[in-house]
Write an enzyme that holds these catalytic residues in place. Sequence first.
Site, PDB file in Angstrom:
ATOM      1  CG  HIS A  26      45.611  23.689  26.904  1.00  0.00           C
ATOM      2  ND1 HIS A  26      45.324  24.021  28.216  1.00  0.00           N
ATOM      3  CD2 HIS A  26      44.505  23.996  26.189  1.00  0.00           C
ATOM      4  CE1 HIS A  26      44.094  24.503  28.276  1.00  0.00           C
ATOM      5  NE2 HIS A  26      43.570  24.515  27.072  1.00  0.00           N
ATOM      6  CG  HIS A 261      43.612  23.258  21.905  1.00  0.00           C
ATOM      7  ND1 HIS A 261      44.319  24.410  21.693  1.00  0.00           N
ATOM      8  CD2 HIS A 261      42.742  23.539  22.916  1.00  0.00           C
ATOM      9  CE1 HIS A 261      43.879  25.351  22.522  1.00  0.00           C
ATOM     10  NE2 HIS A 261      42.928  24.847  23.272  1.00  0.00           N
ATOM     11  CD  GLU A 412      38.234  52.727  23.017  1.00  0.00           C
ATOM     12  OE1 GLU A 412      38.239  51.676  22.328  1.00  0.00           O
ATOM     13  OE2 GLU A 412      37.890  53.832  22.553  1.00  0.00           O
ATOM     14  CG  HIS A 474      28.870  58.561  24.089  1.00  0.00           C
ATOM     15  ND1 HIS A 474      28.379  57.798  23.060  1.00  0.00           N
ATOM     16  CD2 HIS A 474      30.034  59.102  23.646  1.00  0.00           C
ATOM     17  CE1 HIS A 474      29.212  57.878  22.026  1.00  0.00           C
ATOM     18  NE2 HIS A 474      30.225  58.653  22.358  1.00  0.00           N
TER      19      HIS A 474
HETATM   20  C1  LIG Z   1      39.933  35.577  24.835  1.00  0.00           C
HETATM   21  C2  LIG Z   1      39.901  34.101  24.829  1.00  0.00           C
HETATM   22  N1  LIG Z   1      38.911  33.482  24.186  1.00  0.00           N
HETATM   23  C3  LIG Z   1      38.821  32.140  24.193  1.00  0.00           C
HETATM   24  C4  LIG Z   1      39.740  31.400  24.862  1.00  0.00           C
HETATM   25  C5  LIG Z   1      39.618  29.894  24.907  1.00  0.00           C
HETATM   26  N2  LIG Z   1      40.669  29.298  24.070  1.00  0.00           N
HETATM   27  C6  LIG Z   1      41.816  28.863  24.594  1.00  0.00           C
HETATM   28  S1  LIG Z   1      42.874  28.301  23.440  1.00  0.00           S
HETATM   29  C7  LIG Z   1      41.782  28.634  22.190  1.00  0.00           C
HETATM   30  C8  LIG Z   1      42.137  28.337  20.765  1.00  0.00           C
HETATM   31  C9  LIG Z   1      43.440  28.877  20.474  1.00  0.00           C
HETATM   32  O1  LIG Z   1      43.881  28.462  19.243  1.00  0.00           O
HETATM   33  P1  LIG Z   1      45.432  28.602  18.967  1.00  0.00           P
HETATM   34  O2  LIG Z   1      45.902  29.876  19.475  1.00  0.00           O
HETATM   35  O3  LIG Z   1      45.611  28.311  17.541  1.00  0.00           O
HETATM   36  O4  LIG Z   1      46.051  27.485  19.888  1.00  0.00           O
HETATM   37  P2  LIG Z   1      46.507  26.024  19.501  1.00  0.00           P
HETATM   38  O5  LIG Z   1      45.280  25.166  19.513  1.00  0.00           O
HETATM   39  O6  LIG Z   1      47.125  26.090  18.172  1.00  0.00           O
HETATM   40  O7  LIG Z   1      47.430  25.670  20.598  1.00  0.00           O
HETATM   41  C10 LIG Z   1      40.616  29.169  22.698  1.00  0.00           C
HETATM   42  C11 LIG Z   1      39.463  29.550  21.886  1.00  0.00           C
HETATM   43  C12 LIG Z   1      40.758  32.097  25.537  1.00  0.00           C
HETATM   44  N3  LIG Z   1      41.691  31.479  26.227  1.00  0.00           N
HETATM   45  N4  LIG Z   1      40.837  33.445  25.479  1.00  0.00           N
END
Ligand SMILES: Cc1ncc(C[n+]2csc(CCOP(=O)(O)OP(=O)(O)O)c2C)c(N)n1
Length: 665
Positions: A26, A261, A412, A474
């Site tokens: 990334h 990204h 939680e 539950h």
């Molecule tokens: C809980 C979770 N869901 C999905 C992902 C997959 N994922 C990684 S980065 C991302 C998007 C993140 O967007 P942002 O925080 O705005 O990052 P940017 O593209 O701006 O670097 C997703 C959906 C993850 N890492 N963790």
Amino acid sequence: MPSRRELANAIRALSMDAVQKANSGHPGAPMGMADIAEVLWNDFLRHNPANPKWENRDRFVLSNGHGSMLLYSLLHLTGYDLTIGDLKQFRQLHSKTPGHPEYGYAPGIETTTGPLGQGISNAVGFAIAEKVLAAQFNTPGHDIVDHHTYVFLGDGCMMEGISHEACSLAGTLGLGKLIAIYDDNGISIDGEVEGWFTDDTQKRFEAYGWHVLPDVDGHNAEAVKTAIEQTHQVTDKPSLICCKTIIGWGSPNKQGKEECHGAALGEDEVTLVRETIGWEHDPFVVPQEIKDLWDARAEGADAEAAWREKFEAYREAYPELAAEYQRRMAGNLPQQWAEKASEFIAAVNEMGESIATRKASQKALEGFGPMLPEFMGGSADLAGSNLTLWSGSKPLSENSFDGNYIYYGVREFGMSAIMNGIALHGGFIPYGGTFLIFSEYARNALRMAALMRIQTLFVYTHDSIGLGEDGPTHQAVEQLSTLRMIPNMSVWRPCDAVETAVAWKTAIERKQGPTSLVFSRQGLPHQMRTSEQLANISRGGYIIRDCDDTLDGIIIATGSEVSIAIEAAEGLAQQGVNVRVVSMPCTDVFDAQDTEYKEAVLPSNVIARVAVEAGVPDYWLKYAGLNGKVIGINRFGESAPGKEVMNYFGFTAENVAQTVNAVIA
Ligand SMILES: Cc1ncc(C[n+]2csc(CCOP(=O)(O)OP(=O)(O)O)c2C)c(N)n1
Ligand SMILES: [Mg+2]
């Protein structure tokens, strides 16, 4: 002299080059946050690259962990033991630079991030830990605990529900040394976030009670610097700096777009970035004068040395407190622990109370708690049900941090990730309770604790259909087995007060991973034990009722089903059927015993076996064997008085005895 921008460009170049080499990763977030990171790390962060474990270092968490190359670049540039060679190994097998930052691989990584929203929640835990330790140890003129927790987070972390849980509590607790920097770039994986994320983040965090600095230009070093300085002026609220940034800054064709990204920019674009930002150096080459400006080793060594001097003065004035602080931070148990803990277990055995194991758990807290000032307890709004409070519990509040108990509220997942942060900070053994079924709400934080091999203690009461009237929503069914399936997670489900005390002792001593302690709502009878049986509880599984003659069969049971199994065995004995009962409160500990012990408990030639647990059955086939049978529950429960539900699903001595007879026949 190189400009700040040039320093930041070193991060950009290393990040895009490493991602390009791996052809995976990334680049967008590191390139977008490089200017912010440069200011924070060069002007504010107090750390010592030569000693990543310096107790009073500032903590830095990259909650948007996909931007791992940002952190690896920073660690390399400031002088941690992370070489250019390590950066070249980005995302390769057994490298120190895995795809997302992982605790325990590269020095300076404070927590494993990647699952969005959890880093910021860990950071809340770090900040709580700092504030409590400061309240417990600092004395007038001696601020030996005094550091900030900085966290970067992106849109993804903001969108995740857990950010609400953790940040709301952080506001309530007034965590003034928590400073979050939001990478407000308007982009997530699917594109421009306007289509799915239109919160007013400033108002949201102000509503939590945070100090918010909106609209800071994340590419203007002076603006970022001023903003961070302002956060240091506000000590009664956590701060959020909202930085407007451009994802992939410097990439002429890809900046500002989701394309950068999570994929390598491509060789051509990488060349264009070099031209655009004026970075004329080959891949992985950082010129000496830029390296020199980044190098934080001398300053870091000085900072730590100054602290050590302070600490020596503190030790002079308060030798006992100083020794206790060092014990706590080293994670060592008190000197008398082993002996006193065993005495307590002997006393519980002597007392022979028939009580719910959740009640026995509270008694264990009462027994062990006075020895453990490192305890940081809590519950997600179920203190009265989980019985996580003991007489020495003292709640934290905005105005009082000299405590050992957190009212987490109904959160939680937040609670679990915050506990992970508290454990990672050092100085504490966090435990927190909810109903076993709601471990589901928290599951990924349990997984992170297990992945990081940290000591977080999860207390789960109301462990099965045996809880009764609250019904199937539950009643845990699949949770016992699925918790056991998490690598490195230890799971205890004790059958009475004595096993409960042993479970707690083992969990408190287990430093290399988390433990789930699973307790009943309903009362359970005390079991009589010889001293050998008592000693064998800590082996995870042991013979709790044996017979003198040749074995016809074995019943294996856990928790509330152990007494049913024993009753069945007694009935069978009267029919001349010789059955052993094995209590198996912790399968992972039993599995780790030597073959000889395991064979003595479960002799391989005895294949007539029945396993009994009020949960999904399949897990138990590995002990019952293909010739054996499992009495479990392969569907959701029912709402009715607990005893009736247990009877309805066949958790009765009669059914167990019949099943044993069927297996023997
Ligand atoms: C809980 C979770 N869901 C999905 C992902 C997959 N994922 C990684 S980065 C991302 C998007 C993140 O967007 P942002 O925080 O705005 O990052 P940017 O593209 O701006 O670097 C997703 C959906 C993850 N890492 N963790
Ligand atoms: Mg974004």
